[in-house]
Design an enzyme around this catalytic site. Structure first.
Site, mmCIF file in Angstrom:
data_model
loop_
_atom_site.group_PDB
_atom_site.id
_atom_site.type_symbol
_atom_site.label_atom_id
_atom_site.label_comp_id
_atom_site.label_asym_id
_atom_site.label_seq_id
_atom_site.Cartn_x
_atom_site.Cartn_y
_atom_site.Cartn_z
ATOM 1 N N GLN A 230 -17.482 22.192 11.904
ATOM 2 C CA GLN A 230 -16.028 22.305 11.987
ATOM 3 C C GLN A 230 -15.504 23.376 11.032
ATOM 4 O O GLN A 230 -15.831 23.374 9.840
ATOM 5 C CB GLN A 230 -15.363 20.965 11.660
ATOM 6 C CG GLN A 230 -15.705 19.850 12.631
ATOM 7 C CD GLN A 230 -16.854 18.994 12.143
ATOM 8 O OE1 GLN A 230 -17.745 19.479 11.429
ATOM 9 N NE2 GLN A 230 -16.841 17.711 12.512
ATOM 10 N N THR B 102 -12.740 18.801 7.689
ATOM 11 C CA THR B 102 -12.164 19.584 8.788
ATOM 12 C C THR B 102 -10.763 20.079 8.447
ATOM 13 O O THR B 102 -10.453 21.264 8.581
ATOM 14 C CB THR B 102 -12.119 18.741 10.075
ATOM 15 O OG1 THR B 102 -13.446 18.336 10.417
ATOM 16 C CG2 THR B 102 -11.537 19.542 11.227
ATOM 17 N N ARG C 258 -12.790 16.128 26.213
ATOM 18 C CA ARG C 258 -13.266 14.783 25.911
ATOM 19 C C ARG C 258 -12.242 14.147 24.974
ATOM 20 O O ARG C 258 -11.605 14.841 24.170
ATOM 21 C CB ARG C 258 -14.658 14.800 25.293
ATOM 22 C CG ARG C 258 -14.780 15.521 23.956
ATOM 23 C CD ARG C 258 -16.181 15.373 23.388
ATOM 24 N NE ARG C 258 -16.357 16.092 22.128
ATOM 25 C CZ ARG C 258 -17.441 15.976 21.362
ATOM 26 N NH1 ARG C 258 -18.436 15.173 21.728
ATOM 27 N NH2 ARG C 258 -17.542 16.655 20.238
ATOM 28 N N ASP D 49 -14.796 21.407 21.116
ATOM 29 C CA ASP D 49 -13.490 20.840 20.745
ATOM 30 C C ASP D 49 -12.595 21.895 20.097
ATOM 31 O O ASP D 49 -11.897 21.615 19.110
ATOM 32 C CB ASP D 49 -13.672 19.663 19.772
ATOM 33 C CG ASP D 49 -14.620 18.599 20.296
ATOM 34 O OD1 ASP D 49 -14.783 18.495 21.522
ATOM 35 O OD2 ASP D 49 -15.205 17.873 19.466
ATOM 36 N N TRP E 275 -10.725 12.594 21.932
ATOM 37 C CA TRP E 275 -10.984 12.306 20.524
ATOM 38 C C TRP E 275 -10.421 10.928 20.157
ATOM 39 O O TRP E 275 -10.964 10.229 19.313
ATOM 40 C CB TRP E 275 -10.355 13.405 19.663
ATOM 41 C CG TRP E 275 -10.663 13.300 18.200
ATOM 42 C CD1 TRP E 275 -11.692 12.634 17.611
ATOM 43 C CD2 TRP E 275 -9.924 13.895 17.131
ATOM 44 N NE1 TRP E 275 -11.657 12.774 16.246
ATOM 45 C CE2 TRP E 275 -10.575 13.547 15.915
ATOM 46 C CE3 TRP E 275 -8.788 14.698 17.068
ATOM 47 C CZ2 TRP E 275 -10.110 13.968 14.670
ATOM 48 C CZ3 TRP E 275 -8.336 15.125 15.828
ATOM 49 C CH2 TRP E 275 -8.990 14.764 14.641
ATOM 50 N N GLN F 135 -16.406 25.944 16.218
ATOM 51 C CA GLN F 135 -16.002 24.559 16.463
ATOM 52 C C GLN F 135 -14.654 24.294 15.795
ATOM 53 O O GLN F 135 -14.421 24.691 14.653
ATOM 54 C CB GLN F 135 -17.052 23.585 15.921
ATOM 55 C CG GLN F 135 -16.734 22.124 16.207
ATOM 56 C CD GLN F 135 -17.862 21.181 15.807
ATOM 57 O OE1 GLN F 135 -18.964 21.620 15.508
ATOM 58 N NE2 GLN F 135 -17.583 19.891 15.815
ATOM 59 N N ASP F 136 -13.749 23.621 16.550
ATOM 60 C CA ASP F 136 -12.439 23.220 16.014
ATOM 61 C C ASP F 136 -11.588 24.426 15.608
ATOM 62 O O ASP F 136 -11.023 24.468 14.510
ATOM 63 C CB ASP F 136 -12.614 22.280 14.812
ATOM 64 C CG ASP F 136 -13.197 20.935 15.197
ATOM 65 O OD1 ASP F 136 -13.514 20.751 16.382
ATOM 66 O OD2 ASP F 136 -13.339 20.078 14.317
#
Length: 583
Positions: free
Chosen positions: A389, A360, A491, A435, A493, A411-412
């Site tokens: 990611q 990531t 949420r 996320d 992490w 994502q990310d």
């Protein structure tokens, strides 16, 4: 009758909308090779100063450069080039006129005489431009780098030298210039014609020869080579034989002369002053900048330059490069023109050259480590798509400020990586799936547009235990692609994650529960998730997850409190002004 009035009113509103738009002002430039656009192939270092003008004017001004190598005022007219400019001219445009270098040449296709034919051509440019409602501005020629003796043979040789582009003959010794030699004028009366015509016809005039003469003479015989095309053999593909050219400018020289020209122009044409801009470095794909890549510009920034910002303009275009702004490049400002995009396509599962997964953190398109970083009007994107990611922007910098920026990914997307770091996002657009805003930093999002492309989670903070603030969103708008539902606000992490939404407009894609515990009930005891006066279809305080909070006041949550730290940083009040920090 009522229907007709409604239609008429609609037409009037449409017309007023069109007419209220800002008129685009074009500056047409006509002249010779010292002003002309130059090809970029083979690393060609030569530029005309007209090629660099756009870097010094805001986007409301368009530069249309018609200057051509080797043209005099006579040949420019005879070849029909002036007619092509006239067709395009409209009221309120400008015409920057600079001839002389080639009017001096002896061949009959180009030669004119100062005081007669040269003046007549300049008058024609002025009068015909004015007839179209345009504003002409006359310039005289930039200086030739001609250090030595003031004799007729030397001047004649310098004039002819303009057209010699074959490069250096290693068998012919170059003339030695002694230290302290004076810069000798080679243009003679051709410098006076633009001034005289300007006085007679009451036209703005810029003595560009004077300001370039002063600059080159002050730099001296050796240092002034840095402004002109002096290239050693076999160092640049475009000039394999090299060149020692005392007439034509390189990138630095053209940028310097263009800035001198702009400063002189606004003295005689003050109406252009509001459109002038200046940056320390410019990145441009069209050759009008100092560099072609963003990373080159960043590398040129002095390390630990204190108490002043280094400013970089990124002109429009997609720059596909993996960018790193190291911690030593403090106080850096990166500003984009509309359409400036910083892009790359790494992702976590992509294998590097050693066959290892990128991960990531390794997937980011742009890494920012330098404190007091400022970005405006830029797009940061990761184009790898829905492959897991894939970070668009990795921010590990304290006092990082993003204004009117776009963060695009899946994502990310945005990794607020820096522990103990503060980041401020104002009027930004951030999109993603899962996320897509995540990390350790304290971050404020003010009036941002947060967009979900699929079901998932907007944020995944990993706030450290004991850290006072995590993410705080003020007056933001949360939207989603058509048909998207089942989106959580956050949420955790890490167990002590914090996210607070203040006066945010939540779309119907936000689930009634709003908050997710990442499948760990124990996170509900440590994470802090809260809202204050949420509105919109996704605002549902009664149905929210029981471990979340509905705030009844903003005590302790003023933006300046969230970002203040121990140094009182307040970008909402002070913009990107630097703090007085001893390093």
């Amino acid at each position: 009758m009522k229907t007709k009035l409604t239609i008429l009113l609609g037409l009037l509103l449409m017309f007023s909308a069109f007419t209220s738009e800002k008129q685009v002002i074009t500056i047409f430039t006509i002249g010779d090779s010292t002003m002309a656009n130059k090809p970029l192939e083979g690393g060609n270092p030569e530029r005309g100063w007209g090629q660099m003008l756009s870097r010094y004017f805001s986007e409301e001004i368009v530069i249309d450069n018609h200057a051509v190598n080797g043209r005099s005022s006579k040949s420019f007219i005879d070849e029909g080039r002036w007619d092509k400019v006239l067709v395009k001219l409209k009221k309120g445009d400008y015409v920057f006129i600079q001839f002389g270098h080639n009017d001096e040449k002896p061949d009959e296709k180009r030669h004119t005489d100062p005081g007669t034919t040269f003046d007549a051509n300049l008058k024609r440019f002025v009068e015909e431009a004015r007839a179209k409602g345009a504003i002409p501005v006359l310039f005289n020629s930039i200086v030739r780098r001609n250090f030595g003796e003031a004799n007729a043979d030397a001047v004649a040789k310098a004039v002819v030298q303009d057209d010699i582009r074959e490069g250096i003959d290693p068998n012919v010794p170059q003339a030695e210039v002694k230290t302290g030699a004076r810069l000798i004028d080679t243009h003679g009366a051709y410098l006076d014609s633009p001034r005289n015509v300007a006085r007679e016809l009451e036209v703005p005039f810029v003595d560009l020869n004077r300001v370039t003469h002063d600059l080159v003479e002050q730099m001296g015989p050796e240092a002034s080579k840095q402004l002109f095309v002096w290239v050693a053999p076999n160092t640049v593909p475009a000039l394999p034989k090299g060149r020692e050219d005392n007439t034509h400018l390189n990138v630095r020289g053209a940028a310097t002369v263009a800035w001198l020209a702009v400063q002189e122009v606004i003295k005689v044409v003050p109406a252009l002053k509001p459109y002038v801009r200046h940056y320390d470095f410019v990145v441009a794909k069209d050759g009008s900048g100092d560099f072609f890549s963003v990373q080159e510009a960043i590398n040129a920034v002095p390390d630990f330059r204190k108490n002043v910002r280094t400013t970089i303009l990124v002109k429009r275009g997609v720059y596909k490069e993996k960018i790193v702004i190291p911690a030593s490049k403090i106080n850096l400002s990166l500003t984009g023109e509309d359409g400036a995009v910083l892009s790359y396509d790494d992702y976590a599962d992509k294998l590097n050259r050693f066959g290892e997964k990128t991960g990531t953190s390794g997937s980011a398109s742009c890494y920012i480590y330098a404190p007091d970083f400022y970005a405006e009007n830029l797009t940061f994107e990761n184009t790898s798509g829905p492959v897991g990611q894939a970070v668009a922007c990795f921010v590990s910098a304290d006092r990082a400020y993003f204004k009117n920026c776009r963060f695009l990914g899946w994502q990310d997307t945005l990794y607020t990586y820096g522990k103990g770091c503060r980041q401020y996002y104002e009027d930004c657009y951030i999109e993603g799936t899962v996320d897509f805003i995540f990390g350790w930093s304290t971050a404020v999002f003010n009036r941002c547009h947060i967009h979900s492309k699929t079901k998932g989670y907007v944020t995944a903070p990993s706030t450290d235990q004991g850290q006072k603030y995590g993410y705080v969103f003020y007056d933001c708008r949360l939207t989603a692609d058509e048909g998207v539902t089942d989106v959580y606000l956050s949420r955790p992490w890490r167990p002590y994650a914090q996210a607070v939404f203040v006066r945010c407009d939540l779309g119907g894609h936000i689930l009634p529960a709003g908050w997710n515990n990442w499948g760990k009930v124990e996170n509900e005891k440590t994470a802090f998730y809260a809202e204050y006066q949420s509105r919109g279809a996704g605002a549902n305080p009664q149905a929210r997850a029981p471990f979340s909070h509905q705030l009844h006041s903003l005590e302790g949550y003023a933006m300046e409190d969230v970002l203040a730290g121990t140094d009182g940083w307040n970008p909402m009040k002070n913009g990107n002004a630097l703090l007085d920090i001893k390093r």
